[in-house]
Design a protein around this motif. Sequence first.
Motif, short mmCIF file in Angstrom:
data_model
loop_
_atom_site.label_atom_id
_atom_site.label_comp_id
_atom_site.label_asym_id
_atom_site.label_seq_id
_atom_site.Cartn_x
_atom_site.Cartn_y
_atom_site.Cartn_z
N PHE A 53 -44.38 98.66 77.92
CA PHE A 53 -42.95 98.90 78.09
C PHE A 53 -42.37 98.14 79.28
CE2 PHE A 53 -44.31 102.44 75.61
CZ PHE A 53 -43.22 102.76 74.82
N TYR A 67 -36.63 103.70 81.48
CA TYR A 67 -36.71 103.93 80.03
C TYR A 67 -37.98 104.71 79.69
CZ TYR A 67 -36.75 102.85 75.01
OH TYR A 67 -36.76 102.93 73.64
N ALA A 73 -41.15 108.84 74.42
CA ALA A 73 -41.88 110.09 74.23
C ALA A 73 -43.11 110.14 75.14
CB ALA A 73 -42.31 110.21 72.77
N VAL A 367 -28.71 99.92 81.00
CA VAL A 367 -28.58 99.22 82.28
C VAL A 367 -27.97 97.85 82.00
CG1 VAL A 367 -29.86 98.31 84.25
CG2 VAL A 367 -30.59 100.44 83.15
N ALA A 369 -27.14 93.94 81.89
CA ALA A 369 -28.08 92.82 81.88
C ALA A 369 -28.19 92.18 83.24
CB ALA A 369 -27.65 91.79 80.84
N LEU B 34 -46.98 107.48 73.27
CA LEU B 34 -46.03 106.65 74.03
C LEU B 34 -45.90 105.27 73.38
CD1 LEU B 34 -44.22 105.98 76.43
CD2 LEU B 34 -46.25 105.53 77.78
N ILE B 35 -47.05 104.67 73.05
CA ILE B 35 -47.01 103.32 72.50
C ILE B 35 -46.29 103.28 71.16
CG2 ILE B 35 -48.46 101.49 71.54
CD1 ILE B 35 -50.30 101.79 73.81
N ASP B 37 -43.91 105.28 70.25
CA ASP B 37 -42.54 105.82 70.34
C ASP B 37 -41.46 104.86 69.81
OD1 ASP B 37 -40.41 107.68 71.51
OD2 ASP B 37 -40.04 105.83 72.61
N PRO B 38 -41.49 103.57 70.18
CA PRO B 38 -40.41 102.69 69.71
C PRO B 38 -40.40 102.50 68.19
CG PRO B 38 -41.56 101.70 71.57
CD PRO B 38 -42.39 102.86 71.10
N LYS B 41 -37.77 104.47 66.41
CA LYS B 41 -36.44 104.48 67.03
C LYS B 41 -35.64 103.25 66.66
CE LYS B 41 -36.92 106.96 71.40
NZ LYS B 41 -37.14 106.74 72.82
N THR B 43 -34.21 100.80 68.40
CA THR B 43 -34.25 100.38 69.81
C THR B 43 -33.19 99.34 70.14
OG1 THR B 43 -35.95 98.81 69.20
CG2 THR B 43 -36.70 100.87 70.15
N GLN B 76 -27.16 97.36 72.74
CA GLN B 76 -28.13 97.99 73.62
C GLN B 76 -29.52 97.63 73.11
OE1 GLN B 76 -27.08 101.76 75.07
NE2 GLN B 76 -29.02 102.13 76.07
N ALA B 78 -33.19 98.39 73.94
CA ALA B 78 -34.03 99.34 74.70
C ALA B 78 -33.27 99.79 75.94
CB ALA B 78 -35.39 98.78 75.02
N TRP B 79 -33.59 99.23 77.11
CA TRP B 79 -32.95 99.71 78.34
C TRP B 79 -31.73 98.91 78.74
CZ3 TRP B 79 -38.19 98.39 78.07
CH2 TRP B 79 -38.47 97.03 78.34
N THR B 80 -31.51 97.74 78.13
CA THR B 80 -30.42 96.87 78.58
C THR B 80 -29.17 97.04 77.73
OG1 THR B 80 -32.03 95.25 79.32
CG2 THR B 80 -29.77 94.48 79.06
N ALA B 81 -28.03 97.13 78.40
CA ALA B 81 -26.75 97.05 77.71
C ALA B 81 -26.22 95.65 77.98
CB ALA B 81 -25.79 98.10 78.25
N ALA B 82 -26.22 94.81 76.93
CA ALA B 82 -25.84 93.41 77.14
C ALA B 82 -24.56 93.10 76.39
CB ALA B 82 -26.96 92.50 76.67
#
Lengths: 567, 178
Positions: A53, A67, A73, A367, A369, B34-35, B37-38, B41, B43, B76, B78-82
């Motif tokens: 990740f 994240y 999860a 977040v 970019a 965990l692995i 999980d995506p 989703k 993502t 979006q 994963a974690w980035t909003a671009a």
Amino acid sequence: MVNPVTWLRERTALTATAPGTIEGGASVAYVFGTVLVFLLLVQGITGAALAAFYSPSSTDAWASVAYVQDQAALGWFVRGLHHHGGSAIVVIAGIHLVQTAIAGAYKKPRELVWWLGILLLVVVLAWAVTGMILRWDQEGYWSNRVEVGIAAGTPIIGDQIQKLALGGNDYGNLTLTRFYALHVIVLPVIVTLLTIGHIVLARRHGTTPMRKRAAVRRWPHQSLRDVIAIAIVFAILIAFVVSSGGASLAAPADSTQPYDARPLWYFRWLFELRELAGSAEQLVAMLAPAVVGGFLVALPLLDRGSDRAVRSRALWLGGLVGILGVIAGLTLMSFVRDGNSPELAERIAKAETRAHRARTLAKTYGVPATGGADIWSMAPMWRARTLYAQRCASCHDEASKDRKGPILAPGHKNRAWITAFLQEPSGDRFWGRTKLAKTEAAMKPVELKRPELDDVVELIYAEGGAADVDPAKRARGVTLFESACSDCHSLAEGVSGSGPNLAGTGTRAHYTSFMSNPKSGVHMGADNSEMPRFDEELTVVERDAIAEYLVWLRTATKADLDALGPL
Amino acid sequence: MADSDPDRRKFLQIATCAIGGGVGLVVAVPALQLISDPAGKQTITSPSAPFDLGPAERFRVGEPPRKIEIVAPVIQDAWTAARDVVLGAAWIRRVGPGANEIDARSATCPHLGCAVGWDAARGNYLCPCHDSRFAASGDKLTGPSERGLDALPVQIVEGRLKLTWERYRTGQSTKERL
């Protein structure tokens, strides 16, 4: 039918090796090495899952950790196991070391095993340091700054060490990529090789028998003890992870935001020693680890002879206990010192609030970019509120001492506000503090009584584009406006008068136009306003953003405003 | 010597394996969870509303298809909003004089997902990966692809071309939305 176990034994030639035996019988004293191997495996497995990740770049690192922590999860659990598992390794390694020392197992011919173990401990500690920076939060960033700062104080080569560690002149992408490479490739390989060497040599020498008992086979007599010890240690680790909610994650790294950086708990004794050393801190930081390490390495050379009785080795074991005692004492002092500081507690609480807010924003909006440090800009109307705080609040905020204009607060230009304004335009929260209020040109209170007043209020309220307008009231308001207001005000777009034009008042476009040039004829006029024009100070986009915020404020409550959070 | 009792030995072996297996499961299950999980989703999320591709009249009858990039104002990942992220491309072509006679094809090859280009010399589409060819109409000509280029939903609203961006499963003869 071929027995698969037999098949495998034949193919791997493992049958040739005699099953391991333990001189003097199985013992709980021997479990720690196996527990350490287990903990290293846990680090490998959880580390691999986390690496799937993690993104080692200065813009993504914090975001990817957040994240895992808050969205994937069981991410918090796996990350917690990885983080606190590192602590468990240090604890068990310490016990392993003390147990080995008490048993005198470093003596000839086992010196190499002991030295490999010391080296392993040093490498494992360095491993933990390389892991802390990867999260790229305030905690990891600032503690790394201090650690690299200490290394940079090394005479002659310090500067080069720093540049090599950071991957250049400052913290950035290259810092993360190289610490990542160290943490997930270089150090794991080194630790694996050292561990194999340590175990192979230890097995060749066998254990140092503490009692005169018959030898037993390692499997399953020692194995059961090992696996029970593993289960107990793991259960404690899990309990710790669950009760602490996993590893911490502070707000994103920000070189402009001070943070009370503290090293990992097993370096706290050095931290305290530096505090106590005052101006000699650099020297102490270099010398103290050298003294401790030097003593451990020298132990087999100092304590010679084959006598393993504890009593006859009191001097050397006393030295070891003394060193560990000092380390424990310094660690305790450091934590007590922090615990006794209310100012620190306050700063920590603030940092935790920031961390919580940053993580909530990341989870809700993602977040940007541009990186974790810009997470605050994801808050609703953040840009407008920042601009407002910088450019508008001093004259328009209720809390401002130097307020010169009408208060802009939740409920601005809603029906109640318009009603109160019409009844007392020069009231303190309206034009009361302006130059205008003291002049002849100031608007007089509207003499209409309810329900007529409400009709006019509805008409002006309707100009703001609200959806809940009562058309009948508004229609009556038009007639009343003609007789009571139209001498000074107009509702036709672009028409100037002695009072402000009210067409579209309360809309985004109107707010933008007003703040662009309040002295315009359609607004306050050249002589009636002290408010500066902002059409050159702020861009169209900025003015529009503030206007959007003001429109939102009309229907907002104080609670809504608080819910947006601090800037 | 304790080793001499085979029953005891057996018991110790089983106990060791049972405890070890239990501990192993507690390590492995959360890590695997965990692995994976995506996998369950969405993502990467992009706006589902149709994309505005400008005035429809800029596409004229008889012209070769034009490649238009589909740019999402915000996604979006994963974690980035671009912002302003290119999602993919579509080939747009006017097929008749009527206002709505515009054809849009995904530039993603239905065979295995390579990007399809326009071969101006031959007047048809070519996927460079496995030489699938498609007619200007999008129909399959030669090569391994099992279906023609996927048509994307378009509509004309107030003279502007609106395209809905979709992806389809590759490697099969039927068009199936992902």
